[in-house]
Design an enzyme around this catalytic site. Sequence first.
Site, mmCIF file in Angstrom:
data_model
loop_
_atom_site.group_PDB
_atom_site.id
_atom_site.type_symbol
_atom_site.label_atom_id
_atom_site.label_comp_id
_atom_site.label_asym_id
_atom_site.label_seq_id
_atom_site.Cartn_x
_atom_site.Cartn_y
_atom_site.Cartn_z
ATOM 1 N N LYS A 182 34.360 34.199 46.010
ATOM 2 C CA LYS A 182 33.785 34.505 44.197
ATOM 3 C C LYS A 182 32.591 35.214 43.603
ATOM 4 O O LYS A 182 31.603 35.367 44.385
ATOM 5 C CB LYS A 182 34.990 33.456 43.226
ATOM 6 C CG LYS A 182 35.895 32.863 44.205
ATOM 7 C CD LYS A 182 37.130 33.676 43.829
ATOM 8 C CE LYS A 182 38.671 33.274 44.764
ATOM 9 N NZ LYS A 182 39.336 34.022 44.569
ATOM 10 N N SER B 207 41.838 38.776 46.418
ATOM 11 C CA SER B 207 41.070 38.406 44.468
ATOM 12 C C SER B 207 39.576 39.254 44.811
ATOM 13 O O SER B 207 39.973 39.035 43.269
ATOM 14 C CB SER B 207 41.171 36.717 44.424
ATOM 15 O OG SER B 207 39.756 36.492 45.648
#
Length: 169
Positions: free
Chosen positions: A80, A39
């Site tokens: 993230k 990701s």
Amino acid sequence: MENETSDFYRWSKYFLLVVTAVIVFRLYVLTPYVVEGISMEPTLENNERIVVNKFVYLYREPSYGDVIVLHATKTDDYIKRVIGVAGDTLELTNGILYRNGREVNESYISQVTMVGFKKLTVPAGSYFVMGDNRNHSLDSREIGFIKRGNVVGKAELIFYPFDNAKVIR
């Protein structure tokens, strides 16, 4: 014999002091993490080892572009990028991210983002985070806003594999 006993106790004290200092440092200052998944590509790759600074957010808040580790669930930590902070209005349309009505330059993105979102406002005490590999990221688009208390720390550098070692931007 008495001298040997006092040497043993003295060295034991030093050893315990060093072990305690290492444990405290690892728990509260810098700690290693393993990147799991794709990701955050191309910034971070699967199985890279990174150092996370847990101390930095004691004296400042996470800000735009920071790559953070966060508690996403009771058992899972995610890595993230901070896209929005409290009060920001965000929108992702046709692959373009807008923050407070202005287009955001995202040089860390290597593909056009297919899944966008309509205009939203980040609530107080929260952050909006996304992976750099937007088309393959479980992030605030699905899991919602991230509360300040769920932020573990800032990803500072990649230390393994050694040929990938670098400061994270």
